[in-house]
Enzyme design. Structure first.
Site, PDB file in Angstrom:
ATOM      1  N   TYR A   1      66.373  20.270  18.253  1.00 60.22           N
ATOM      2  CA  TYR A   1      67.262  19.710  19.287  1.00 60.22           C
ATOM      3  C   TYR A   1      66.433  18.960  20.339  1.00 60.22           C
ATOM      4  O   TYR A   1      66.775  17.845  20.736  1.00 60.22           O
ATOM      5  CB  TYR A   1      68.076  20.845  19.937  1.00 60.22           C
ATOM      6  CG  TYR A   1      69.057  20.376  20.979  1.00 60.22           C
ATOM      7  CD1 TYR A   1      70.188  19.642  20.626  1.00 60.22           C
ATOM      8  CD2 TYR A   1      68.861  20.675  22.330  1.00 60.22           C
ATOM      9  CE1 TYR A   1      71.099  19.216  21.596  1.00 60.22           C
ATOM     10  CE2 TYR A   1      69.764  20.256  23.296  1.00 60.22           C
ATOM     11  CZ  TYR A   1      70.879  19.528  22.928  1.00 60.22           C
ATOM     12  OH  TYR A   1      71.771  19.101  23.880  1.00 60.22           O
TER      13      TYR A   1
ATOM     14  N   ALA B   1      63.525  17.551  19.938  1.00 62.95           N
ATOM     15  CA  ALA B   1      63.028  16.306  19.329  1.00 62.95           C
ATOM     16  C   ALA B   1      64.127  15.254  19.271  1.00 62.95           C
ATOM     17  O   ALA B   1      63.900  14.070  19.547  1.00 62.95           O
ATOM     18  CB  ALA B   1      62.490  16.588  17.928  1.00 62.95           C
ATOM     19  N   SER B   2      65.347  15.692  18.949  1.00 67.11           N
ATOM     20  CA  SER B   2      66.446  14.715  18.846  1.00 67.11           C
ATOM     21  C   SER B   2      66.757  14.112  20.213  1.00 67.11           C
ATOM     22  O   SER B   2      67.005  12.910  20.339  1.00 67.11           O
ATOM     23  CB  SER B   2      67.698  15.365  18.239  1.00 67.11           C
ATOM     24  OG  SER B   2      68.364  16.210  19.162  1.00 67.11           O
ATOM     25  N   LYS B   3      66.721  14.941  21.248  1.00 62.05           N
ATOM     26  CA  LYS B   3      67.051  14.433  22.585  1.00 62.05           C
ATOM     27  C   LYS B   3      65.874  13.640  23.182  1.00 62.05           C
ATOM     28  O   LYS B   3      66.076  12.746  24.011  1.00 62.05           O
ATOM     29  CB  LYS B   3      67.474  15.583  23.502  1.00 62.05           C
ATOM     30  CG  LYS B   3      68.807  16.215  23.084  1.00 62.05           C
ATOM     31  CD  LYS B   3      69.948  15.185  23.143  1.00 62.05           C
ATOM     32  CE  LYS B   3      71.292  15.752  22.792  1.00 62.05           C
ATOM     33  NZ  LYS B   3      72.380  14.762  22.899  1.00 62.05           N
TER      34      LYS B   3
ATOM     35  N   ASN C   1      78.287  10.256  23.692  1.00 62.51           N
ATOM     36  CA  ASN C   1      78.265  11.651  24.157  1.00 62.51           C
ATOM     37  C   ASN C   1      78.253  12.674  23.025  1.00 62.51           C
ATOM     38  O   ASN C   1      77.656  13.735  23.175  1.00 62.51           O
ATOM     39  CB  ASN C   1      79.498  11.879  25.059  1.00 62.51           C
ATOM     40  CG  ASN C   1      79.736  13.338  25.335  1.00 62.51           C
ATOM     41  OD1 ASN C   1      79.010  13.962  26.111  1.00 62.51           O
ATOM     42  ND2 ASN C   1      80.731  13.933  24.679  1.00 62.51           N
TER      43      ASN C   1
ATOM     44  N   SER D   1      68.644  15.171  27.254  1.00 64.76           N
ATOM     45  CA  SER D   1      68.691  16.562  27.746  1.00 64.76           C
ATOM     46  C   SER D   1      67.365  16.858  28.421  1.00 64.76           C
ATOM     47  O   SER D   1      66.336  16.255  28.083  1.00 64.76           O
ATOM     48  CB  SER D   1      68.885  17.525  26.571  1.00 64.76           C
ATOM     49  OG  SER D   1      68.588  18.852  26.963  1.00 64.76           O
TER      50      SER D   1
ATOM     51  N   ILE E   1      74.663  22.921  31.360  1.00 66.17           N
ATOM     52  CA  ILE E   1      76.010  22.495  31.757  1.00 66.17           C
ATOM     53  C   ILE E   1      77.033  23.420  31.084  1.00 66.17           C
ATOM     54  O   ILE E   1      76.949  23.687  29.880  1.00 66.17           O
ATOM     55  CB  ILE E   1      76.276  21.023  31.361  1.00 66.17           C
ATOM     56  CG1 ILE E   1      75.137  20.089  31.858  1.00 66.17           C
ATOM     57  CG2 ILE E   1      77.634  20.568  31.903  1.00 66.17           C
ATOM     58  CD1 ILE E   1      74.928  20.023  33.349  1.00 66.17           C
TER      59      ILE E   1
HETATM   60  N1  LIG Z   1      76.147  21.475  27.700  1.00 66.65           N
HETATM   61  C1  LIG Z   1      74.870  21.322  27.986  1.00 66.65           C
HETATM   62  O1  LIG Z   1      74.228  22.204  28.594  1.00 66.65           O
HETATM   63  C2  LIG Z   1      74.157  20.042  27.608  1.00 66.65           C
HETATM   64  C3  LIG Z   1      72.877  19.826  28.135  1.00 66.65           C
HETATM   65  C4  LIG Z   1      72.191  18.667  27.803  1.00 66.65           C
HETATM   66  C5  LIG Z   1      72.781  17.734  26.968  1.00 66.65           C
HETATM   67  N2  LIG Z   1      74.027  17.966  26.465  1.00 66.65           N
HETATM   68  C6  LIG Z   1      74.589  16.951  25.576  1.00 66.65           C
HETATM   69  O2  LIG Z   1      75.819  16.513  26.109  1.00 66.65           O
HETATM   70  C7  LIG Z   1      76.654  16.043  25.057  1.00 66.65           C
HETATM   71  C8  LIG Z   1      78.015  16.726  25.168  1.00 66.65           C
HETATM   72  O3  LIG Z   1      77.788  18.125  25.074  1.00 66.65           O
HETATM   73  P1  LIG Z   1      78.867  19.226  25.475  1.00 66.65           P
HETATM   74  O4  LIG Z   1      78.108  20.300  26.126  1.00 66.65           O
HETATM   75  O5  LIG Z   1      80.021  18.621  26.148  1.00 66.65           O
HETATM   76  O6  LIG Z   1      79.251  19.717  24.003  1.00 66.65           O
HETATM   77  P2  LIG Z   1      80.632  20.237  23.362  1.00 66.65           P
HETATM   78  O7  LIG Z   1      81.451  20.926  24.391  1.00 66.65           O
HETATM   79  O8  LIG Z   1      80.201  20.964  22.137  1.00 66.65           O
HETATM   80  O9  LIG Z   1      81.353  18.871  22.963  1.00 66.65           O
HETATM   81  C9  LIG Z   1      80.794  18.024  22.010  1.00 66.65           C
HETATM   82  C10 LIG Z   1      81.835  17.056  21.523  1.00 66.65           C
HETATM   83  O10 LIG Z   1      81.237  16.219  20.514  1.00 66.65           O
HETATM   84  C11 LIG Z   1      82.078  16.196  19.387  1.00 66.65           C
HETATM   85  N3  LIG Z   1      81.322  15.995  18.146  1.00 66.65           N
HETATM   86  C12 LIG Z   1      80.329  16.753  17.648  1.00 66.65           C
HETATM   87  N4  LIG Z   1      79.926  16.281  16.470  1.00 66.65           N
HETATM   88  C13 LIG Z   1      80.670  15.179  16.221  1.00 66.65           C
HETATM   89  C14 LIG Z   1      80.725  14.253  15.155  1.00 66.65           C
HETATM   90  N5  LIG Z   1      79.915  14.335  14.089  1.00 66.65           N
HETATM   91  N6  LIG Z   1      81.621  13.231  15.226  1.00 66.65           N
HETATM   92  C15 LIG Z   1      82.448  13.122  16.293  1.00 66.65           C
HETATM   93  N7  LIG Z   1      82.455  13.972  17.319  1.00 66.65           N
HETATM   94  C16 LIG Z   1      81.577  14.998  17.281  1.00 66.65           C
HETATM   95  C17 LIG Z   1      82.754  17.556  19.396  1.00 66.65           C
HETATM   96  O11 LIG Z   1      83.908  17.520  18.575  1.00 66.65           O
HETATM   97  P3  LIG Z   1      84.558  18.873  17.980  1.00 66.65           P
HETATM   98  O12 LIG Z   1      85.201  19.545  19.142  1.00 66.65           O
HETATM   99  O13 LIG Z   1      85.532  18.382  16.956  1.00 66.65           O
HETATM  100  O14 LIG Z   1      83.436  19.657  17.391  1.00 66.65           O
HETATM  101  C18 LIG Z   1      83.028  17.748  20.876  1.00 66.65           C
HETATM  102  O15 LIG Z   1      84.204  17.110  21.283  1.00 66.65           O
HETATM  103  C19 LIG Z   1      75.917  16.356  23.758  1.00 66.65           C
HETATM  104  O16 LIG Z   1      75.240  15.206  23.309  1.00 66.65           O
HETATM  105  C20 LIG Z   1      74.922  17.423  24.176  1.00 66.65           C
HETATM  106  O17 LIG Z   1      73.807  17.470  23.342  1.00 66.65           O
HETATM  107  C21 LIG Z   1      74.734  19.095  26.766  1.00 66.65           C
END
Ligand SMILES: NC(=O)c1ccc[n+]([C@@H]2O[C@H](COP(=O)([O-])OP(=O)(O)OC[C@H]3O[C@@H](n4cnc5c(N)ncnc54)[C@H](OP(=O)(O)O)[C@@H]3O)[C@@H](O)[C@H]2O)c1
Length: 248
Positions: free
Chosen positions: A156, A158-160, A91, A143, A189
């Site tokens: 972003y 490209a990565s996803k 995640n 994503s 989200i």
């Molecule tokens: N929210 C959206 O709209 C959305 C949509 C599509 C996909 N996603 C994907 O869903 C996943 C979760 O996203 P989210 O929205 O929940 O994001 P978030 O609230 O920013 O949470 C991301 C989590 O990942 C941790 N993290 C980031 N870099 C890290 C690293 N190098 N090592 C260990 N932990 C790390 C963060 O830790 P810290 O708190 O310490 O920074 C945080 O706990 C991600 O892959 C994101 O790309 C999100």
């Protein structure tokens, strides 16, 4: 009876957002949890909550997912603690945007290191345990922009997109070992990652969501429960959209 009773599950980036909600739902379904995050102590509130509410067997692991040796040590501690790994949720991820012409090397490397290379590394490490037990479910977070692309989000997206492709490749390679590999492709989200783009931009993007609301972390967590559980026992190589019928 929970859907994840006695399943040993590791969730990266569980300190907030989708990862934290997934940990809650997995705990509710009876999982044995390893939750990871970056900052030492950041998981304390979650651990306390899960122990009190669900009496969960939960272990925090603090490491940067891009650090190969730390990731290996984390998997080793799962092996030492429970001797198996049933579910890996990759995640942890970041979103860093810039328009074409302004994309620097640091942004490029930061995004790919965390969103792609760390995911591949974790899959390789998990595979060692899962292949031995001849079962497992690996779940990646792609994503909607990884499938459709978005202006201003070349890196972003490209990565996803890479996450979607590597999910399908890993599913093909690991199916004979009894390991399923799937991904979800969330839309908008409601987490800190999304809030970072600002309220105006969120409201603008929301106009393209036919269900007319942001997704909540629980909307994603519920699908992850399905993919982690035996309910999806014959599902692999799939990318499940969770976007309220959004267009990008
Ligand atoms: N929210 C959206 O709209 C959305 C949509 C599509 C996909 N996603 C994907 O869903 C996943 C979760 O996203 P989210 O929205 O929940 O994001 P978030 O609230 O920013 O949470 C991301 C989590 O990942 C941790 N993290 C980031 N870099 C890290 C690293 N190098 N090592 C260990 N932990 C790390 C963060 O830790 P810290 O708190 O310490 O920074 C945080 O706990 C991600 O892959 C994101 O790309 C999100």
């Amino acid at each position: 009876m929970g859907l994840l009773d006695s399943k040993v599950c590791l969730i990266t980036g569980a300190g907030r957002g989708i990862g934290r909600e997934t940990a809650r739902r997995f705990a509710e379904e009876g999982a044995i949890l390893y939750v990871t995050d970056y900052l030492e102590g950041s998981l304390d509130p979650l651990i306390g909550e899960l122990k009190e509410k669900y009496h969960t067997d939960v272990t925090p692991l603090y490491f940067d997912v891009t650090e190969e040796s730390a990731a290996k040590a984390a998997i080793m501690s799962v092996k030492k603690g429970h001797g198996r790994l049933d579910v890996l949720v990759n995640n942890a991820g970041i979103m860093r945007d810039n328009v074409i012409g302004m994309i620097g090397q640091k942004l490029l490397h930061d995004v790919f290191d965390i969103n792609v290379f760390a995911v591949i590394n974790m899959i390789q490490l998990a595979n060692k345990l899962m292949s031995r037990q001849r079962s497992g479910s690996i779940i990646n977070i792609s994503s909607i922009v990884g499938l459709e692309g978005a202006a201003g989000q070349l890196v972003y997206s490209a990565s996803k997109g890479a996450v979607a492709a590597l999910t399908k490749a890993a599913a093909k390679e690991l199916a004979p070992n009894g390991i399923r590999v799937n991904a979800v492709a969330p839309g908008l989200i409601n987490t800190g990652l999304l809030q970072a783009i600002g309220e105006n931009k969120i409201q603008e993007n929301l106009k393209n969501v036919k269900m007319g609301r942001l997704g909540e972390p629980i909307d994603v967590a519920n699908v992850l429960v399905f993919l982690a559980s035996d309910l999806s026992g014959y599902v692999t190589g799939e990318i499940i959209g969770i976007d309220g019928e959004a267009t990008v």
